[in-house]
Design an enzyme around this catalytic site. Structure first.
Site, short mmCIF file in Angstrom:
data_model
loop_
_atom_site.label_atom_id
_atom_site.label_comp_id
_atom_site.label_asym_id
_atom_site.label_seq_id
_atom_site.Cartn_x
_atom_site.Cartn_y
_atom_site.Cartn_z
N HIS A 88 -19.17 -9.67 9.88
CA HIS A 88 -20.03 -10.80 10.25
C HIS A 88 -20.03 -11.07 11.75
O HIS A 88 -20.90 -11.81 12.24
CB HIS A 88 -19.58 -12.08 9.53
CG HIS A 88 -19.78 -12.06 8.05
ND1 HIS A 88 -20.97 -11.72 7.46
CD2 HIS A 88 -18.92 -12.35 7.03
CE1 HIS A 88 -20.84 -11.79 6.13
NE2 HIS A 88 -19.61 -12.16 5.86
N ASP B 269 -19.23 -4.81 0.71
CA ASP B 269 -18.74 -6.19 0.65
C ASP B 269 -19.81 -7.06 -0.01
O ASP B 269 -21.00 -6.81 0.15
CB ASP B 269 -18.46 -6.69 2.06
CG ASP B 269 -17.72 -8.01 2.11
OD1 ASP B 269 -16.51 -8.00 2.35
OD2 ASP B 269 -18.38 -9.06 1.89
N HIS C 232 -20.81 -9.90 0.73
CA HIS C 232 -21.61 -10.62 1.72
C HIS C 232 -22.32 -9.63 2.63
O HIS C 232 -21.76 -8.59 2.99
CB HIS C 232 -20.71 -11.53 2.56
CG HIS C 232 -19.95 -12.54 1.77
ND1 HIS C 232 -18.73 -12.26 1.20
CD2 HIS C 232 -20.24 -13.82 1.45
CE1 HIS C 232 -18.30 -13.34 0.56
NE2 HIS C 232 -19.19 -14.30 0.69
N ASP D 103 -14.75 -8.09 -2.56
CA ASP D 103 -15.11 -9.40 -3.09
C ASP D 103 -16.31 -9.36 -4.03
O ASP D 103 -16.76 -10.40 -4.51
CB ASP D 103 -15.35 -10.41 -1.98
CG ASP D 103 -16.23 -9.89 -0.86
OD1 ASP D 103 -16.69 -8.73 -0.94
OD2 ASP D 103 -16.46 -10.63 0.11
#
Length: 353
Positions: A143, A178, A180, A265
């Site tokens: 991120h 991931d 996200h 995740d």
């Protein structure tokens, strides 16, 4: 190679080949403290190390210590002003860089060694010391944009490694699974035709980017592939995405290196996401991914994952797939949402030419 663990897999010409696995981590990663009761906590790394033990490969891994990334290597991705801000925050004893992203007194050492882990792996692979590498780093990085911290991430570890490879003429594919969307990695290479960025992620979910119409800009148009999946997507959908989208995209791009942003995740136990994978699904996906580039050209770097049991099981399952020593803790999953989204993205890409 002495001390290595070997698997057998099939090369592009159908021949059987061996692969030895480098494993890179550092105790300094435990010194990055994001805050009391923060999901991105030192226990995450301990859980990954427990997964390494559960994989029962022990000394079979080629264990290396990372070097720190230099300021010049970090500045391939991040602005000097942003790096100055991190250093100043750390020197002051820590503080928040973003509403959910903090640094502590140990964070600069942790992040420079985190980014350096990927560079260390590349250097060792170049020397022929292994055929693939897994870097168990924290904090995660995907991120972090060139100019700011976001989503628990300070330095974009995968982007630093990819930029290093691209500068020497490699064609780098990044697969980010991931849960996200890796907005920071995407931003770093959105207009760069040397790097193919592919992300499988939950939609909608933080940070709100990564719809499939985000395909790159300018010279980089067509080198971003986003696969936004609905809550409840299961392992069969991920394999469908590989077979119909990811594998063909990597082949068409002509990748010479593969970097995997390995966030665990998307596991069904994760407390902050809603996807439906099991540890066995990560093993099956790893088996697909390890076949797309030549030996010595695959780097795996840890990203997210916030349930400790899921982290341990998924790490062990992934390593088992890499080392041809299957470790089945759960069954693979199927029947969840997402198949229609894959078909929608395939159709959109065909229409876009």
């Amino acid at each position: 190679m002495e001390g290595s663990s070997t698997l057998f897999t099939t090369d592009h010409d159908g021949s059987v080949r061996g692969v030895s696995l480098l494993f890179i981590t550092h105790e300094a990663y435990l010194d990055h403290i994001a805050g009391e009761r923060h999901p991105e906590r030192p226990a995450r790394l301990s859980a990954v190390l427990s997964g390494v033990e559960a994989a029962d490969v022990g000394d079979g891994l080629v264990r290396l210590a990372p070097r720190a990334a230099s300021r010049a290597e970090l500045e391939r991705i991040h602005t000097p002003a942003y790096l100055d801000r991190i250093e100043a925050t750390v020197a002051a004893g820590g503080g928040y860089l973003d509403p959910d992203t903090a640094a502590s007194s140990g964070s600069w050492t942790a992040v420079t060694l985190g980014a350096g882990a990927g560079l260390t792996a590349i250097e060792a692979l170049d020397r022929g010391e292994g055929d693939a590498a897994f870097c168990a780093v924290r904090p995660p990085g995907h991120h972090a944009t060139p100019e700011r911290a976001m989503g628990f991430c300070l330095i974009s570890n995968v982007a630093v490694a990819a930029a290093h490879l691209a500068e020497r003429g490699e064609r780098v594919a990044i697969v980010d699974y991931d849960a996200h969307h890796g907005n920071g990695t995407q931003d770093a290479f959105y207009a760069d035709p040397r790097v193919l960025y592919i992300s499988l992620h939950q939609w909608p979910l933080y940070p709100g980017t990564g719809w499939y119409d985000e395909v790159g800009h300018g010279a980089g148009r067509g080198t971003t592939l986003n696969i936004p999946l609905p809550p409840g997507a299961t392992g069969d959908v991920y394999l469908q995405a590989f077979d119909e989208l990811i594998g063909p995209a990597i082949s068409d791009f002509g990748a010479t290196w593969l970097i995997i942003s390995a966030g665990f995740d998307a596991h069904r136990f994760d407390p902050i996401t809603d996807l439906g994978l099991s540890s066995q699904d990560y093993a099956l996906l790893t088996d697909r991914l390890m076949r797309v580039v030549p030996r010595g050209r695959m780097l795996i770097m840890l990203e997210g994952g916030y349930d400790l049991d899921a982290l341990s099981m998924s790490t062990a399952a992934m390593l088992g797939a890499l080392l041809d020593q299957p470790r089945r803790f759960e069954e693979s999953t199927s029947g969840g949402a997402g198949a229609s989204r894959i078909a929608e993205i395939v159709a959109a890409r065909r229409a876009d030419g």
